[in-house]
Design a protein around this motif. Sequence first.
Motif, short mmCIF file in Angstrom:
data_model
loop_
_atom_site.label_atom_id
_atom_site.label_comp_id
_atom_site.label_asym_id
_atom_site.label_seq_id
_atom_site.Cartn_x
_atom_site.Cartn_y
_atom_site.Cartn_z
N LEU A 359 0.81 -1.22 0.00
CA LEU A 359 0.00 0.00 0.00
C LEU A 359 0.84 1.27 0.00
CD1 LEU A 359 -2.63 -1.23 2.61
CD2 LEU A 359 -2.89 -1.14 0.13
N GLY A 360 2.14 1.13 -0.11
CA GLY A 360 3.01 2.31 -0.18
C GLY A 360 3.28 2.96 1.16
N LEU A 361 3.12 2.20 2.26
CA LEU A 361 3.35 2.75 3.59
C LEU A 361 4.38 1.91 4.36
CD1 LEU A 361 -0.30 3.74 4.55
CD2 LEU A 361 1.64 5.29 4.34
N GLY A 362 5.28 1.29 3.62
CA GLY A 362 6.29 0.44 4.25
C GLY A 362 7.24 1.20 5.15
N ASP A 363 7.36 2.51 4.95
CA ASP A 363 8.23 3.32 5.81
C ASP A 363 7.50 3.81 7.06
OD1 ASP A 363 10.31 3.03 4.04
OD2 ASP A 363 9.82 4.86 2.94
N GLU A 364 6.20 3.53 7.14
CA GLU A 364 5.40 4.07 8.24
C GLU A 364 4.85 2.99 9.17
OE1 GLU A 364 4.50 7.26 9.06
OE2 GLU A 364 5.93 8.03 7.61
N LEU A 365 4.43 1.88 8.59
CA LEU A 365 3.67 0.88 9.33
C LEU A 365 4.28 -0.52 9.11
CD1 LEU A 365 0.05 1.94 8.21
CD2 LEU A 365 1.16 2.54 10.37
N GLY A 366 3.77 -1.47 9.90
CA GLY A 366 4.02 -2.88 9.59
C GLY A 366 5.17 -3.53 10.32
N SER A 367 6.01 -2.78 11.02
CA SER A 367 7.10 -3.38 11.78
C SER A 367 7.49 -2.42 12.89
CB SER A 367 8.31 -3.68 10.88
OG SER A 367 8.80 -2.49 10.31
N ILE A 368 8.22 -2.94 13.86
CA ILE A 368 8.71 -2.11 14.97
C ILE A 368 10.14 -1.71 14.64
CG2 ILE A 368 9.17 -2.02 17.45
CD1 ILE A 368 6.95 -4.06 17.87
N GLU A 369 10.29 -0.55 14.04
CA GLU A 369 11.60 -0.06 13.61
C GLU A 369 11.68 1.44 13.90
OE1 GLU A 369 13.26 -1.92 9.80
OE2 GLU A 369 11.09 -2.03 9.48
N VAL A 370 12.88 1.90 14.09
CA VAL A 370 13.12 3.32 14.38
C VAL A 370 12.59 4.17 13.22
CG1 VAL A 370 14.90 5.09 14.71
CG2 VAL A 370 15.09 2.88 15.86
N GLY A 371 11.85 5.20 13.58
CA GLY A 371 11.31 6.13 12.59
C GLY A 371 9.87 5.85 12.20
N LYS A 372 9.39 4.64 12.49
CA LYS A 372 8.01 4.31 12.10
C LYS A 372 7.02 4.81 13.15
CE LYS A 372 8.67 0.48 8.95
NZ LYS A 372 8.15 -0.81 8.49
N ARG A 373 5.76 4.87 12.74
CA ARG A 373 4.70 5.24 13.67
C ARG A 373 4.62 4.21 14.79
NH1 ARG A 373 1.49 9.18 11.62
NH2 ARG A 373 -0.33 8.70 12.89
N ALA A 374 4.43 4.71 15.99
CA ALA A 374 4.38 3.82 17.16
C ALA A 374 2.97 3.27 17.31
CB ALA A 374 4.81 4.57 18.40
N SER A 375 2.57 2.41 16.37
CA SER A 375 1.27 1.73 16.41
C SER A 375 1.56 0.25 16.63
CB SER A 375 0.51 1.97 15.11
OG SER A 375 0.16 3.34 14.99
N LEU A 376 1.37 -0.20 17.85
CA LEU A 376 1.77 -1.54 18.24
C LEU A 376 0.91 -2.03 19.40
CD1 LEU A 376 5.26 -1.02 19.98
CD2 LEU A 376 3.67 0.79 19.49
N PHE A 377 1.02 -3.32 19.70
CA PHE A 377 0.22 -3.86 20.79
C PHE A 377 1.02 -4.89 21.59
CE2 PHE A 377 -0.92 -6.50 17.08
CZ PHE A 377 -0.68 -7.78 17.57
N ALA A 378 0.60 -5.06 22.85
CA ALA A 378 1.21 -6.07 23.72
C ALA A 378 0.21 -7.19 23.89
CB ALA A 378 1.57 -5.45 25.06
N ALA A 379 0.66 -8.42 23.63
CA ALA A 379 -0.24 -9.58 23.68
C ALA A 379 0.32 -10.64 24.61
CB ALA A 379 -0.42 -10.16 22.27
N SER A 380 -0.57 -11.55 25.02
CA SER A 380 -0.16 -12.61 25.95
C SER A 380 0.63 -13.71 25.24
CB SER A 380 -1.39 -13.21 26.62
OG SER A 380 -2.27 -13.76 25.64
N GLY A 381 0.61 -13.74 23.92
CA GLY A 381 1.32 -14.79 23.18
C GLY A 381 1.29 -14.51 21.70
N ASP A 382 1.25 -15.58 20.90
CA ASP A 382 1.23 -15.46 19.45
C ASP A 382 -0.11 -14.85 19.00
OD1 ASP A 382 1.13 -15.82 16.73
OD2 ASP A 382 1.72 -17.93 16.75
N PRO A 383 -0.11 -13.70 18.35
CA PRO A 383 -1.38 -13.04 18.00
C PRO A 383 -2.13 -13.72 16.86
CG PRO A 383 0.44 -11.79 17.11
CD PRO A 383 1.04 -12.91 17.91
#
Length: 424
Positions: A359-383
């Motif tokens: 979708l052309g947002l690989g620099d913004e979303l989809g992984s936990i990397e420096v510079g990306k938007r902090a959109s993430l979640f904490a789960a009890s195990g495998d989501p």
Amino acid sequence: MNTKIQATLAATLLASTLLAAPASAEVLALTGATVHPVSSDPIPDGTVLIEDGRITAVGSDIVAPPGARIIDLDGLHLYPGFVHPASQLGLREINSVAGTIDTAEMGSVNAALRAEVAFNHDSMLLPASVAGGILSAHVVPGGGLIQGSSAVLELDGWSWEEMVLKAPVGMHMEFPPAAVDDENNEDLARIEQVLDQARHHLRASEAARAGTAPAPMRNDQLEALAPLLRGEQPLFIRANRYDVIEKALDWAQDQGFEDLVLMTSPDVQYLAERLARDGIPVILQNVYALPSRRWEPYDMAFVAAARLAEAGVQFAISDDGNDAANARNLPFQAGTAAAHGLDKLSALRSVTLWPAQILGLGDELGSIEVGKRASLFAASGDPLEPMTRIERVWIAGAEYDLMRDPGRRAYERYRERNRQAQGR
């Protein structure tokens, strides 16, 4: 849709990528969890620093700066938010109530429709989706042949303008299945007629800007197709049956559309080698589909993602897109693919990093990397497992109140009732 054809000025303002302002300026340190960046190996006892809604550091030896608010996530697993690759969230509320469905306009050509304008920011389905880890969604129009443009929105905000991450993402088209056996198919002829008109209108507009010809008469539908014809946005073409997919790919090639995304069914596995060779990304819809031919095995749809991966096709896993109420179950579709041959990391990437890239947002979303938007979640195990519970969510650095989800409120209410009953 109630207000889709907008003034040229408004369309121009949103014609390029729009990134909503981060929600938090606080320095936040998420510590103690196993961090799953998705783009690299998991980090046990990791730390993620967040500032101004962005990830500023990720690792196992990160020291929180003085004044940072530290959140201990010991025992939990931190993942990037799921990116739904094709949904009608915000456009569709209750399938059995027509007045809550705003996905299409009358007529077969609706190129000027913009999905983000019709998006209901207050949909009751958004909190349920967020509670399932879906933190952003590619919202797509439906109905007609040329269906309009799509948008990626974050699932928290006070208005669609605030929630838009990218609009337009691309132009959407339904390839007519009957065109496979009919060279004179009326629907395909109509599509080609509109595209020819749009090309003439584009050339006339360019000539007018160059001062060599008068400006053509304004036409919102034809002007909306100009970015597609200039190669500035991809064509999302929907085709499901094997022979229809093949015909659609041939047609798109003849039309000169090089930036193409295929939205399709598990039948796409039969064309995996061609898609890999031509570098065409795929949004694979409905891993839970039933076999449509007597000779196909029961798990035909379950193994489709694995076969795309084996061939080297870039793909994202989606549901069928029409059941917004169950968008929250997106990760379980990927989990089913993982149970039928797709490696676990690819399954996770198919609902996080890969849809963001397509979708052309690989620099913004989809992984936990420096510079990306902090959109993430904490789960009890495998989501990707249904029994896993998502405990906390952050969208652009701001913590989301999971009790906004009616289902979670009901769960907590009746769990408390049981506790009280057992204590009598």
